[in-house]
Design a protein around this motif. Structure first.
Motif, PDB file in Angstrom:
ATOM      1  N   HIS A   1       8.584   6.702  -9.224  1.00  0.00           N
ATOM      2  CA  HIS A   1       9.576   5.710  -8.798  1.00  0.00           C
ATOM      3  C   HIS A   1      10.192   6.059  -7.446  1.00  0.00           C
ATOM      4  CE1 HIS A   1      11.794   8.805 -10.999  1.00  0.00           C
ATOM      5  NE2 HIS A   1      12.676   8.637 -10.032  1.00  0.00           N
ATOM      6  N   GLU A   2       9.753   7.161  -6.850  1.00  0.00           N
ATOM      7  CA  GLU A   2      10.218   7.502  -5.498  1.00  0.00           C
ATOM      8  C   GLU A   2       9.038   7.195  -4.592  1.00  0.00           C
ATOM      9  OE1 GLU A   2      11.481  11.597  -5.715  1.00  0.00           O
ATOM     10  OE2 GLU A   2      12.916  11.161  -7.308  1.00  0.00           O
ATOM     11  N   LEU A   3       9.053   6.020  -3.952  1.00  0.00           N
ATOM     12  CA  LEU A   3       7.834   5.569  -3.293  1.00  0.00           C
ATOM     13  C   LEU A   3       8.128   4.777  -2.026  1.00  0.00           C
ATOM     14  CD1 LEU A   3       7.357   2.232  -4.123  1.00  0.00           C
ATOM     15  CD2 LEU A   3       7.437   3.359  -6.346  1.00  0.00           C
ATOM     16  N   VAL A   4       7.228   4.930  -1.072  1.00  0.00           N
ATOM     17  CA  VAL A   4       7.306   4.186   0.196  1.00  0.00           C
ATOM     18  C   VAL A   4       5.901   3.777   0.606  1.00  0.00           C
ATOM     19  CG1 VAL A   4       9.407   5.258   1.114  1.00  0.00           C
ATOM     20  CG2 VAL A   4       7.202   6.389   1.453  1.00  0.00           C
TER      21      VAL A   4
ATOM     22  N   GLY B   1       4.192   2.216 -11.217  1.00  0.00           N
ATOM     23  CA  GLY B   1       4.923   2.818 -10.115  1.00  0.00           C
ATOM     24  C   GLY B   1       4.038   3.256  -8.963  1.00  0.00           C
ATOM     25  N   GLY B   2       4.425   4.340  -8.318  1.00  0.00           N
ATOM     26  CA  GLY B   2       3.870   4.703  -7.021  1.00  0.00           C
ATOM     27  C   GLY B   2       2.629   5.573  -7.003  1.00  0.00           C
TER      28      GLY B   2
ATOM     29  N   VAL C   1      25.991  -8.147 -12.525  1.00  0.00           N
ATOM     30  CA  VAL C   1      26.759  -8.974 -11.592  1.00  0.00           C
ATOM     31  C   VAL C   1      27.799  -8.152 -10.821  1.00  0.00           C
ATOM     32  CG1 VAL C   1      26.363 -11.151 -12.808  1.00  0.00           C
ATOM     33  CG2 VAL C   1      28.424  -9.816 -13.306  1.00  0.00           C
ATOM     34  N   GLN C   2      28.133  -6.967 -11.329  1.00  0.00           N
ATOM     35  CA  GLN C   2      29.011  -6.074 -10.560  1.00  0.00           C
ATOM     36  C   GLN C   2      28.229  -5.205  -9.579  1.00  0.00           C
ATOM     37  OE1 GLN C   2      32.440  -4.236 -12.984  1.00  0.00           O
ATOM     38  NE2 GLN C   2      30.902  -4.719 -14.501  1.00  0.00           N
ATOM     39  N   GLY C   3      26.910  -5.313  -9.614  1.00  0.00           N
ATOM     40  CA  GLY C   3      26.083  -4.514  -8.703  1.00  0.00           C
ATOM     41  C   GLY C   3      25.549  -3.237  -9.316  1.00  0.00           C
ATOM     42  N   TYR C   4      25.887  -3.003 -10.583  1.00  0.00           N
ATOM     43  CA  TYR C   4      25.420  -1.775 -11.249  1.00  0.00           C
ATOM     44  C   TYR C   4      24.129  -2.042 -12.017  1.00  0.00           C
ATOM     45  CZ  TYR C   4      30.336  -0.554 -10.368  1.00  0.00           C
ATOM     46  OH  TYR C   4      31.556  -0.341  -9.795  1.00  0.00           O
ATOM     47  N   SER C   5      23.102  -2.467 -11.301  1.00  0.00           N
ATOM     48  CA  SER C   5      21.863  -2.841 -11.989  1.00  0.00           C
ATOM     49  C   SER C   5      21.233  -1.649 -12.720  1.00  0.00           C
ATOM     50  CB  SER C   5      20.870  -3.459 -11.011  1.00  0.00           C
ATOM     51  OG  SER C   5      20.714  -2.621  -9.900  1.00  0.00           O
ATOM     52  N   HIS C   6      21.537  -0.427 -12.257  1.00  0.00           N
ATOM     53  CA  HIS C   6      20.997   0.765 -12.933  1.00  0.00           C
ATOM     54  C   HIS C   6      21.672   0.995 -14.286  1.00  0.00           C
ATOM     55  CE1 HIS C   6      24.602   2.008 -10.906  1.00  0.00           C
ATOM     56  NE2 HIS C   6      24.578   3.187 -11.490  1.00  0.00           N
ATOM     57  N   MET C   7      22.793   0.289 -14.541  1.00  0.00           N
ATOM     58  CA  MET C   7      23.459   0.415 -15.837  1.00  0.00           C
ATOM     59  C   MET C   7      23.142  -0.767 -16.755  1.00  0.00           C
ATOM     60  SD  MET C   7      24.906   3.260 -15.445  1.00  0.00           S
ATOM     61  CE  MET C   7      25.898   3.324 -16.922  1.00  0.00           C
ATOM     62  N   CYS C   8      22.267  -1.646 -16.320  1.00  0.00           N
ATOM     63  CA  CYS C   8      21.895  -2.821 -17.115  1.00  0.00           C
ATOM     64  C   CYS C   8      21.269  -2.364 -18.438  1.00  0.00           C
ATOM     65  CB  CYS C   8      20.887  -3.653 -16.318  1.00  0.00           C
ATOM     66  SG  CYS C   8      20.213  -5.040 -17.254  1.00  0.00           S
ATOM     67  N   PRO C   9      21.754  -2.894 -19.572  1.00  0.00           N
ATOM     68  CA  PRO C   9      21.169  -2.459 -20.857  1.00  0.00           C
ATOM     69  C   PRO C   9      19.716  -2.927 -21.014  1.00  0.00           C
ATOM     70  CG  PRO C   9      22.827  -4.176 -21.192  1.00  0.00           C
ATOM     71  CD  PRO C   9      22.875  -3.820 -19.731  1.00  0.00           C
ATOM     72  N   ASP C  10      19.320  -3.876 -20.184  1.00  0.00           N
ATOM     73  CA  ASP C  10      17.979  -4.444 -20.313  1.00  0.00           C
ATOM     74  C   ASP C  10      17.184  -4.254 -19.012  1.00  0.00           C
ATOM     75  OD1 ASP C  10      16.043  -5.747 -21.689  1.00  0.00           O
ATOM     76  OD2 ASP C  10      16.695  -7.765 -21.066  1.00  0.00           O
ATOM     77  N   TYR C  11      17.292  -3.050 -18.433  1.00  0.00           N
ATOM     78  CA  TYR C  11      16.686  -2.834 -17.120  1.00  0.00           C
ATOM     79  C   TYR C  11      15.172  -2.638 -17.195  1.00  0.00           C
ATOM     80  CZ  TYR C  11      15.914   2.151 -18.031  1.00  0.00           C
ATOM     81  OH  TYR C  11      15.456   3.327 -18.542  1.00  0.00           O
ATOM     82  N   ASP C  12      14.529  -2.921 -16.075  1.00  0.00           N
ATOM     83  CA  ASP C  12      13.147  -2.500 -15.858  1.00  0.00           C
ATOM     84  C   ASP C  12      13.166  -1.464 -14.749  1.00  0.00           C
ATOM     85  OD1 ASP C  12      11.239  -3.975 -17.528  1.00  0.00           O
ATOM     86  OD2 ASP C  12      12.151  -5.749 -16.609  1.00  0.00           O
ATOM     87  N   ALA C  13      12.122  -0.674 -14.654  1.00  0.00           N
ATOM     88  CA  ALA C  13      12.059   0.296 -13.559  1.00  0.00           C
ATOM     89  C   ALA C  13      10.603   0.583 -13.202  1.00  0.00           C
ATOM     90  CB  ALA C  13      12.771   1.587 -13.945  1.00  0.00           C
ATOM     91  N   PHE C  14      10.382   0.752 -11.903  1.00  0.00           N
ATOM     92  CA  PHE C  14       9.052   1.186 -11.458  1.00  0.00           C
ATOM     93  C   PHE C  14       8.767   2.581 -12.026  1.00  0.00           C
ATOM     94  CE2 PHE C  14      10.197  -2.027  -8.385  1.00  0.00           C
ATOM     95  CZ  PHE C  14       9.003  -2.727  -8.239  1.00  0.00           C
TER      96      PHE C  14
ATOM     97  N   LYS D   1       0.883  -1.170   0.000  1.00  0.00           N
ATOM     98  CA  LYS D   1       0.000   0.000   0.000  1.00  0.00           C
ATOM     99  C   LYS D   1       0.910   1.206   0.000  1.00  0.00           C
ATOM    100  CE  LYS D   1      -3.931   2.121   2.237  1.00  0.00           C
ATOM    101  NZ  LYS D   1      -3.628   3.281   1.411  1.00  0.00           N
ATOM    102  N   ILE D   2       0.752   2.043  -1.018  1.00  0.00           N
ATOM    103  CA  ILE D   2       1.609   3.224  -1.117  1.00  0.00           C
ATOM    104  C   ILE D   2       1.160   4.261  -0.090  1.00  0.00           C
ATOM    105  CG2 ILE D   2       2.374   5.110  -2.631  1.00  0.00           C
ATOM    106  CD1 ILE D   2       3.413   2.493  -3.679  1.00  0.00           C
ATOM    107  N   LYS D   3       2.126   4.850   0.598  1.00  0.00           N
ATOM    108  CA  LYS D   3       1.825   5.928   1.554  1.00  0.00           C
ATOM    109  C   LYS D   3       2.222   7.293   0.999  1.00  0.00           C
ATOM    110  CE  LYS D   3       0.337   3.536   5.132  1.00  0.00           C
ATOM    111  NZ  LYS D   3      -0.939   3.788   5.825  1.00  0.00           N
TER     112      LYS D   3
END
Ligand SMILES: [Zn+2]
Ligand SMILES: [Zn+2]
Length: 348
Positions: free
Chosen positions: A61-64, A117-118, A98-111, A30-32
């Motif tokens: 994408h900025e959500l809590v 998203g939120g 695999v290096q932890g840079y998921s934000h640089m993934c060429p095939d990323y998804d994002a909320f 539940k988004i607040k």
């Protein structure tokens, strides 16, 4: 439940829809609180290549919020838990991921881009976001207002880590918006000799006083170069951050930086305006380092949450305006007016 769908440029419709179903490996939250980011504003005005024309998408994408349902196979989370969700979800197998840079993934998804998203009452958290560690419990005692800022703060932290700020550094931040403020807070905490903020808006500069002891330069009243010389005893800035999307500011940054200084081109430029005539000899003869960052890794998101948890500065004050989901069009108009700092959609 209510969900605000982006249906095309400058067109967001609030609809009554079913609460999303989840599988055994997913969660429902539940988004607040969800903030409107510069990226949301850009999508609202110009669209996004990952949102095909004719598709509707819930932005944000900025959500809590709070977990309301946990899939049977999900471990480590429970209903009622307060959580924040890092927005970028990498494929998990490429070299960047695999290096932890998921934000640089060429095939990323994002909320808020390829996942809903939120800006809706209940949000499905897909299994890959659960298993990749995107879901972060909010520390006890931290408000939703503070936690929701972990996302933009983590992007600033990414830039901060590239700049290696030292106690002797004069740091100049051009752009006194919420992003500029977060850069300033980070560099002040790191012990920079002086944190200087410049902006054309005296109103925005005035608002910065709540977040730290910054030196403020009103560029509608005086030349930035002259004021910077005065404030740095003629030295110039060791670190310059462009916290705005203005091409000429990138050109100016090279001039304002002291020899051997570092520059972060933080604010991306509007597409079509990103061919900038830089005097590269300034980089050459002053031995400047020019870096840039976009987004943040999940690790940096977690670090940002910890920094917010441990700092005294009242970061929650960056959220100056809250709207109900029914008034989301108005909220976007307000966010784009540049009047407040951060605009959020608040849910009951
Ligand atoms: Zn953002
Ligand atoms: Zn990947």
């Amino acid at each position: 439940m209510k969900a605000a769908y982006y249906c095309g440029n400058e067109n967001i419709q609030v609809e009554e829809v079913q609460v999303p179903d989840i599988t055994d490996r997913e969660m429902l939250m539940k988004i607040k609180l969800a903030c409107i980011c510069g990226t949301d504003q850009r999508i609202y005005r110009f669209g996004h290549f990952k949102i095909p024309k004719g598709t509707k998408r819930v932005l944000g994408h900025e959500l809590v919020g709070e977990i309301v349902k946990v899939g049977k196979e999900v471990k480590g989370y429970k209903e009622g838990q307060r959580i924040a969700v890092a927005p970028n979800v990498g494929c998990g197998v490429c070299d960047m991921c695999v290096q932890g840079y998921s934000h640089m993934c060429p095939d990323y998804d994002a909320f808020g881009i390829s996942f809903d998203g939120g800006f809706e009452e209940y949000m499905r958290i897909p299994s890959e976001a659960v298993s990749h560690g995107n879901v972060l419990p909010i520390p006890d005692g931290m408000s939703y207002e503070e936690a929701v800022l972990a996302e933009p703060f983590s992007c600033c932290f990414n830039s901060f880590q590239m700049l290696h700020t030292k106690p002797t550094d004069y740091v100049l931040i051009i752009g006194a918006g919420p992003i500029g403020a977060m850069h300033a807070i980070l560099h002040q905490r790191a012990g920079a000799a002086k944190v200087i903020m410049a902006d054309l808006s005296s109103l925005r500069l005035e608002q910065m006083k709540a977040f730290g002891e910054f030196t403020l330069i009103d560029t509608s009243k005086e030349e930035l170069e002259d004021a910077l010389k005065r404030e740095t005893n003629g030295h110039g800035a060791d670190v310059v951050i462009t916290a705005c999307s203005v091409p000429s500011v990138q050109i100016q940054a090279l001039e304002l930086t002291a020899p051997m200084g570092r520059i972060s081109f933080f604010g991306g430029l509007p597409s079509g305006r990103d061919e900038v005539g830089l005097h590269t000899n300034l980089i050459h003869y002053k031995e400047l380092t020019v870096v840039a960052t976009t987004g943040s890794s999940i690790k940096q998101y977690r670090d940002a949450m910890n920094i917010i948890a441990s700092q005294a500065s009242d970061i929650a004050g960056l959220i100056t305006d809250k709207y109900a989901i029914d008034d989301i069009q108005e909220a976007f108009q307000h966010a784009m007016s540049g009047k407040g700092l951060k605009t959020a959609i608040k849910f009951d």
